[in-house]
Design a protein around this motif. Structure first.
Motif, mmCIF file in Angstrom:
data_model
loop_
_atom_site.group_PDB
_atom_site.id
_atom_site.type_symbol
_atom_site.label_atom_id
_atom_site.label_comp_id
_atom_site.label_asym_id
_atom_site.label_seq_id
_atom_site.Cartn_x
_atom_site.Cartn_y
_atom_site.Cartn_z
ATOM 1 N N ASN A 241 19.657 -2.807 7.505
ATOM 2 C CA ASN A 241 21.076 -2.785 7.442
ATOM 3 C C ASN A 241 21.769 -3.243 5.992
ATOM 4 O OD1 ASN A 241 20.826 -5.319 8.244
ATOM 5 N ND2 ASN A 241 22.668 -5.389 9.744
ATOM 6 N N SER A 242 21.064 -3.941 5.487
ATOM 7 C CA SER A 242 21.358 -4.537 4.276
ATOM 8 C C SER A 242 20.752 -3.997 2.877
ATOM 9 C CB SER A 242 21.212 -6.156 4.353
ATOM 10 O OG SER A 242 19.948 -6.432 4.349
ATOM 11 N N HIS A 243 19.790 -3.240 3.002
ATOM 12 C CA HIS A 243 19.176 -3.033 1.701
ATOM 13 C C HIS A 243 18.283 -1.549 2.348
ATOM 14 C CE1 HIS A 243 16.335 -5.747 3.704
ATOM 15 N NE2 HIS A 243 15.447 -4.909 3.154
ATOM 16 N N TYR A 244 17.562 -1.135 1.387
ATOM 17 C CA TYR A 244 16.560 -0.021 1.434
ATOM 18 C C TYR A 244 15.299 -0.475 1.209
ATOM 19 C CZ TYR A 244 20.527 3.246 0.155
ATOM 20 O OH TYR A 244 21.723 3.931 0.207
ATOM 21 N N HIS A 245 14.478 -0.284 2.012
ATOM 22 C CA HIS A 245 13.061 -0.393 1.823
ATOM 23 C C HIS A 245 12.175 0.797 1.311
ATOM 24 C CE1 HIS A 245 9.008 -2.237 3.504
ATOM 25 N NE2 HIS A 245 8.561 -1.762 2.559
ATOM 26 N N VAL A 246 11.766 0.790 0.105
ATOM 27 C CA VAL A 246 11.424 1.948 -0.702
ATOM 28 C C VAL A 246 9.729 1.512 -0.619
ATOM 29 C CG1 VAL A 246 10.983 3.328 -2.613
ATOM 30 C CG2 VAL A 246 13.347 2.425 -1.794
ATOM 31 N N ARG A 247 8.817 2.722 -0.222
ATOM 32 C CA ARG A 247 7.483 2.566 -0.223
ATOM 33 C C ARG A 247 7.012 3.738 -1.076
ATOM 34 N NH1 ARG A 247 3.623 1.005 4.444
ATOM 35 N NH2 ARG A 247 4.961 -1.080 3.955
ATOM 36 N N ILE A 248 6.214 3.808 -1.803
ATOM 37 C CA ILE A 248 5.594 4.666 -2.547
ATOM 38 C C ILE A 248 4.080 4.920 -2.266
ATOM 39 C CG2 ILE A 248 6.947 4.832 -4.702
ATOM 40 C CD1 ILE A 248 4.453 3.575 -6.312
ATOM 41 N N TYR A 249 3.768 6.273 -2.404
ATOM 42 C CA TYR A 249 2.196 6.424 -1.977
ATOM 43 C C TYR A 249 1.241 6.048 -3.074
ATOM 44 C CZ TYR A 249 3.338 9.919 1.337
ATOM 45 O OH TYR A 249 3.954 10.673 2.500
ATOM 46 N N CYS A 250 0.056 5.688 -2.842
ATOM 47 C CA CYS A 250 -1.145 4.991 -3.726
ATOM 48 C C CYS A 250 -0.936 5.955 -4.974
ATOM 49 C CB CYS A 250 -2.208 4.945 -3.134
ATOM 50 S SG CYS A 250 -2.492 3.861 -1.817
ATOM 51 N N PRO A 251 -0.976 5.372 -6.275
ATOM 52 C CA PRO A 251 -1.149 6.188 -7.397
ATOM 53 C C PRO A 251 -2.572 6.984 -7.336
ATOM 54 C CG PRO A 251 -0.060 4.163 -7.862
ATOM 55 C CD PRO A 251 -0.556 3.937 -6.403
ATOM 56 N N LEU A 252 -2.619 7.807 -8.017
ATOM 57 C CA LEU A 252 -3.860 8.557 -8.251
ATOM 58 C C LEU A 252 -4.987 7.674 -8.939
ATOM 59 C CD1 LEU A 252 -3.200 12.307 -8.971
ATOM 60 C CD2 LEU A 252 -3.511 11.204 -6.708
ATOM 61 N N ASP A 253 -4.406 6.898 -9.850
ATOM 62 C CA ASP A 253 -5.288 6.261 -10.726
ATOM 63 C C ASP A 253 -6.139 4.955 -9.823
ATOM 64 O OD1 ASP A 253 -4.787 7.726 -13.116
ATOM 65 O OD2 ASP A 253 -3.392 6.344 -13.616
ATOM 66 N N ASP A 254 -5.154 4.706 -8.903
ATOM 67 C CA ASP A 254 -5.669 3.425 -7.922
ATOM 68 C C ASP A 254 -6.692 3.842 -6.905
ATOM 69 O OD1 ASP A 254 -3.926 2.380 -9.957
ATOM 70 O OD2 ASP A 254 -2.510 1.522 -8.472
ATOM 71 N N ARG A 255 -6.761 5.234 -6.726
ATOM 72 C CA ARG A 255 -7.786 5.480 -5.376
ATOM 73 C C ARG A 255 -8.982 5.642 -5.807
ATOM 74 N NH1 ARG A 255 -5.362 11.184 -3.409
ATOM 75 N NH2 ARG A 255 -6.169 10.643 -1.591
#
Length: 321
Positions: A241-255
């Protein structure tokens, strides 16, 4: 000869009509092609140097990129401003997009990850450079003017909150611009944006008011909102309720060393993860450890047999056997 001329002219007209129809099928109107074009995202070098390893709640980070403060972005915790190059570029680009549409806007950024990743209290995630906490864009409650507080302000169901005896409100326009920038690009796919349910409804209402494309509204409907991190009613209401929590997927270079967790949305293209190769050195190390373990077990058994024989000898000498 006379009657053949009109027949020949009509044949030419039919051929011209067919050619125009074929050309129309090949070259669609400019409006349709423009509406189908993807939104440009941040520019990234390929391949990137940073590496996210493991899962977001059980992983670490190598060759991390640092998020630097600039006129459109304020970093609250300099020691926790590290992430993958993809995440850092996405945040800088999204803040610039909001400032371009709403001049003077400054995005407040909280924790990303530590320089080498790992446990970052009090978070359960933020370990592998894929997570970021972003503050809301706010307005002053009395004047309605855009406000930059420089920290997170908890808001209620009505989108209003207080910090140091000053009232603030959720800025629907600027927050929608931020969320639309994050969710509308495909260069760095966003897995989800966690926020409480009432603020998600305000974002969707603002997007519909602006006439946002249905594809973008679908993404926001699916990926933005509570992610069942609480219990009871908090699972539906949300805890952010005080901020967004943003998560991205694993970059293709890191898989494949970086491992995603569900869900994978229907608009995200995730090619199959190649099977990780086992190096000869790691195989030799495992074989050596196995031989050492077998040697220790054999020595332990021999020692037990030897001690048993010694005990039997002592018993015979004392007349117990």
């Amino acid at each position: 000869m006379g009657p053949s001329v009109p027949r020949f002219a009509s044949s030419l007209a039919l051929l011209a009509l067919a050619a125009s129809l074929a050309q129309a099928e090949v070259d669609p109107p400019a409006s349709s092609s423009a509406s189908a074009s993807a939104v440009a995202g941040p520019e990234l070098r390929s391949p990137t140097k940073s590496r996210s390893i493991g899962r977001s709640n059980r992983g670490w980070l190598r060759h991390a990129a640092a998020l630097h403060e600039n006129p459109t972005l304020h970093v609250r915790t300099p020691n926790h401003r590290y992430g993958t190059e993809e995440l850092v570029a996405l945040l800088e680009w999204a803040a610039d997009e909001v400032a371009r549409e709403h001049p003077g806007s400054v995005l407040t950024v909280g924790d990303l990850s530590r320089r080498r990743g790992g446990r970052l209290r009090p978070h359960r995630s933020h370990r592998s450079g894929l997570d970021a906490d972003l503050g809301f864009y706010l307005r002053e409650a009395e004047t309605g003017e855009p406000a930059h507080v420089g920290r997170f302000v908890a808001l209620g169901r009505d989108g209003k909150g207080t910090f140091r005896e000053t009232g603030y409100g959720f800025d629907d326009a600027r927050n929608w611009t931020l969320v639309a920038a994050l969710m509308g690009q495909d260069t760095v796919p966003v897995q989800y944006i966690m926020v409480i349910a009432p603020l998600k409804e305000r974002l969707l209402a603002e997007g519909r008011r602006r006439g946002a494309p249905e594809a973008l509204l679908h993404r926001v409907e699916e990926a933005v909102g509570p992610r069942r991190t609480g219990r009871g009613r908090w699972a539906r209401y949300g805890t952010h309720n005080s901020h967004y929590h943003v998560r991205i997927y694993c970059p293709l270079d890191d898989r494949p060393r970086c491992r995603d967790t569900p869900p994978v949305w229907d608009w995200v293209s995730r090619p199959p993860v190649p099977r990780a190769r086992r190096s000869r050195r790691s195989s030799m190390r495992r074989s050596s450890m196995r031989r050492s373990s077998m040697r220790r077990s054999s020595m332990r058994r021999s020692s037990m047999r030897s001690s048993r024989r010694s005990s039997m000898r002592r018993s015979r000498r004392r007349g117990y056997a």
